[in-house]
Design an enzyme around this catalytic site. Structure first.
Site, PDB file in Angstrom:
ATOM      1  N   PHE A 108       0.748  -1.106  -0.030  1.00 31.82           N
ATOM      2  CA  PHE A 108      -0.092  -0.013   0.048  1.00 31.82           C
ATOM      3  C   PHE A 108       1.010   1.370  -0.057  1.00 31.82           C
ATOM      4  O   PHE A 108       1.648   1.366   0.883  1.00 31.82           O
ATOM      5  CB  PHE A 108      -0.903  -0.016   1.320  1.00 31.82           C
ATOM      6  CG  PHE A 108      -1.965  -1.187   1.283  1.00 31.82           C
ATOM      7  CD1 PHE A 108      -3.319  -0.734   0.727  1.00 31.82           C
ATOM      8  CD2 PHE A 108      -1.819  -2.502   1.533  1.00 31.82           C
ATOM      9  CE1 PHE A 108      -4.396  -1.563   0.723  1.00 31.82           C
ATOM     10  CE2 PHE A 108      -2.820  -3.392   1.349  1.00 31.82           C
ATOM     11  CZ  PHE A 108      -4.092  -2.908   1.015  1.00 31.82           C
ATOM     12  N   ALA A 109       0.771   2.059  -1.114  1.00 30.24           N
ATOM     13  CA  ALA A 109       1.394   3.559  -1.222  1.00 30.24           C
ATOM     14  C   ALA A 109       0.515   4.508  -1.303  1.00 30.24           C
ATOM     15  O   ALA A 109       0.113   4.970  -2.349  1.00 30.24           O
ATOM     16  CB  ALA A 109       2.363   3.263  -2.336  1.00 30.24           C
ATOM     17  N   VAL A 199       5.224  -0.779   2.526  1.00 26.13           N
ATOM     18  CA  VAL A 199       5.997   0.162   1.360  1.00 26.13           C
ATOM     19  C   VAL A 199       7.228   0.774   1.913  1.00 26.13           C
ATOM     20  O   VAL A 199       8.237   0.926   1.099  1.00 26.13           O
ATOM     21  CB  VAL A 199       5.028   0.866   0.535  1.00 26.13           C
ATOM     22  CG1 VAL A 199       4.523   2.087   1.443  1.00 26.13           C
ATOM     23  CG2 VAL A 199       5.602   1.170  -0.790  1.00 26.13           C
ATOM     24  N   ASP A 200       7.173   1.009   3.187  1.00 27.51           N
ATOM     25  CA  ASP A 200       8.263   1.998   3.543  1.00 27.51           C
ATOM     26  C   ASP A 200       9.621   1.013   4.120  1.00 27.51           C
ATOM     27  O   ASP A 200       9.969   1.271   5.244  1.00 27.51           O
ATOM     28  CB  ASP A 200       7.855   2.894   4.913  1.00 27.51           C
ATOM     29  CG  ASP A 200       6.975   2.246   6.007  1.00 27.51           C
ATOM     30  OD1 ASP A 200       6.593   0.957   5.533  1.00 27.51           O
ATOM     31  OD2 ASP A 200       7.106   2.769   6.872  1.00 27.51           O
ATOM     32  N   PRO A 221      10.870  -6.952  15.348  1.00 23.35           N
ATOM     33  CA  PRO A 221      12.197  -7.134  15.819  1.00 23.35           C
ATOM     34  C   PRO A 221      12.311  -6.104  17.030  1.00 23.35           C
ATOM     35  O   PRO A 221      13.300  -6.384  17.744  1.00 23.35           O
ATOM     36  CB  PRO A 221      12.704  -6.170  14.501  1.00 23.35           C
ATOM     37  CG  PRO A 221      11.643  -5.473  13.839  1.00 23.35           C
ATOM     38  CD  PRO A 221      10.344  -6.423  14.052  1.00 23.35           C
ATOM     39  N   GLY A 222      11.386  -5.443  17.456  1.00 14.84           N
ATOM     40  CA  GLY A 222      11.170  -4.784  18.584  1.00 14.84           C
ATOM     41  C   GLY A 222      11.046  -5.463  19.810  1.00 14.84           C
ATOM     42  O   GLY A 222      11.295  -4.898  21.074  1.00 14.84           O
ATOM     43  N   TYR A 223      10.381  -6.769  19.809  1.00 17.73           N
ATOM     44  CA  TYR A 223      10.028  -7.419  20.847  1.00 17.73           C
ATOM     45  C   TYR A 223      10.432  -8.700  21.031  1.00 17.73           C
ATOM     46  O   TYR A 223       9.967  -9.482  21.949  1.00 17.73           O
ATOM     47  CB  TYR A 223       8.452  -7.190  20.918  1.00 17.73           C
ATOM     48  CG  TYR A 223       7.886  -5.738  20.854  1.00 17.73           C
ATOM     49  CD1 TYR A 223       7.734  -5.045  22.120  1.00 17.73           C
ATOM     50  CD2 TYR A 223       7.459  -5.335  19.832  1.00 17.73           C
ATOM     51  CE1 TYR A 223       7.442  -3.821  22.031  1.00 17.73           C
ATOM     52  CE2 TYR A 223       6.914  -3.921  19.911  1.00 17.73           C
ATOM     53  CZ  TYR A 223       6.812  -3.174  21.053  1.00 17.73           C
ATOM     54  OH  TYR A 223       6.580  -1.900  21.007  1.00 17.73           O
ATOM     55  N   GLU A 290      -2.453  -4.693  12.936  1.00 22.40           N
ATOM     56  CA  GLU A 290      -1.310  -5.532  13.580  1.00 22.40           C
ATOM     57  C   GLU A 290      -1.965  -6.132  14.989  1.00 22.40           C
ATOM     58  O   GLU A 290      -1.518  -7.002  15.488  1.00 22.40           O
ATOM     59  CB  GLU A 290      -0.307  -4.562  13.908  1.00 22.40           C
ATOM     60  CG  GLU A 290       1.038  -5.184  14.727  1.00 22.40           C
ATOM     61  CD  GLU A 290       2.292  -4.497  14.733  1.00 22.40           C
ATOM     62  OE1 GLU A 290       3.037  -4.504  13.632  1.00 22.40           O
ATOM     63  OE2 GLU A 290       2.548  -3.684  15.786  1.00 22.40           O
TER      64      GLU A 290
END
Length: 341
Positions: A108-109, A199-200, A221-223, A290
């Site tokens: 999605f952009a 997309v980012d 990756p943060g948790y 999420e």
């Protein structure tokens, strides 16, 4: 007299058949999984096909003694966790090549996020299922701004127009609806698997058939080193995304998930309905899709889990157990790109 007996027997037989039909109908009605009150719990029957290796294929001898000892490579429900060093592309690629698979990807952009699309597409050409049939679907409110990127044989890009949004949460909330509709309208019968990606982000390394599975999740990756008590699950019982304290397995990324098209269709359909139910209660889950995805995958366990290699964060330094970064979210200024910050 004989005629009367015959009629009586006929009536008894017909009554018996009617009762049998009513019992069968009632039994199957009770067992119908579509009527389960817990909407996030679904039953999908999949038939795993054992891998078939080409004759005389040469590859490194596998070992059940030597391997990764610094990370967990299987979950308590026996789903593999994919890390560098746990698979052999020289073995896997020929096995899956013979199946002539087709892999879709949705991205999605919308709004200012269009600025990230070129890097996403160009790096996907270098690393994402290279040598396989790939169809990337771009959802955007700026179709004319989609960059022209040269794609290899067997790979294609389609653009789908979507309306703009005043709140980034609206964009997030609509993703599941649009993914469900894409699968139902176009992917069934044409694609075997789909991955839904942010997309980012950019590809930095190989992402291939080792990631395929029925329902595939990516560890956030943060948790991934934290206790589940600090996971940012939706903690308000009023929301359909609610996960109570002491519950949950891992914290999964909303920016990368996928699997077999039938599995992802069911995930998107369930999360879409749960979004609607929350809206009727005037509540919005903490992290939109999420949060709903994490609730869904807590009940419906992923059949394969991808390590944080498959969605790292550029602002984080690489940890010792991360031997390769395959896909990573770029550094960005949210105040600049999100419409309501």
């Amino acid at each position: 007299m004989n005629s009367l007996n015959f009629k009586s027997v006929t009536v008894i037989v017909l009554l018996g058949l009617l009762l049998g039909v009513m019992y069968t109908y009632k039994t199957y009605r009770v067992c119908d999984p579509c009527e389960l009150t817990v909407r996030s719990a679904v039953t999908i029957i999949t038939h795993e096909v054992h891998p078939v290796s080409p004759d005389h294929l040469k590859y490194k001898q596998p070992s059940i003694i030597n391997g990764r000892k610094d990370v967990v490579t299987v979950t308590p429900w026996l789903a593999p966790v994919v890390w560098e060093g746990t698979f052999d592309p020289d073995l896997l690629n020929p096995i899956y090549k013979a199946q002539n698979l087709s892999i879709a990807a949705s991205v999605f952009a919308v709004g200012k996020y269009i600025k990230f699309l070129r890097d996403f597409l160009e790096t996907a050409e270098l690393h994402f299922f290279v040598g396989f049939n790939v169809h990337i679907y771009v959802f955007t409110d700026q179709p004319k701004a989609v960059p022209q990127v040269k794609m290899a044989a067997g790979r294609q890009l389609s653009v789908r127009s979507v309306p703009s949004a005043k709140r980034w949460q609206e964009i997030s909330a609509r993703r599941m609806e649009l993914i469900q509709e894409l699968i139902e309208a176009e992917l069934h019968g044409n694609n075997d698997y789909i991955f839904c990606l942010d997309v980012d982000s950019k590809f930095h390394g190989h992402w291939g058939v080792e990631s395929l599975g029925g329902l595939v999740a990516v560890i956030h990756p943060g948790y991934y080193k934290d206790d589940r008590s600090v996971f940012p699950y939706e903690r308000r019982p009023l929301s359909t995304a609610y996960i109570a304290p002491g519950e949950g397995d891992f914290y999964y990324c909303g920016g990368a998930f996928g699997g077999h098209v039938g599995e992802v269709q069911q995930l998107a359909k369930t999360c879409r309905q749960n979004f609607r139910d929350d809206a009727e209660r005037e509540i919005e889950a903490a992290w939109q899709e999420e949060s709903h995805l994490n609730r869904y995958m807590w009940i419906n366990k992923p059949s394969k889990i991808l390590s944080p290699e498959y969605l790292w964060q550029d602002f984080k330094s690489r940890e010792p157990e991360i031997h390769i970064i395959r896909f990573s979210g770029v550094v960005k200024n949210y105040a600049e790109i999100r419409p309501n910050i």
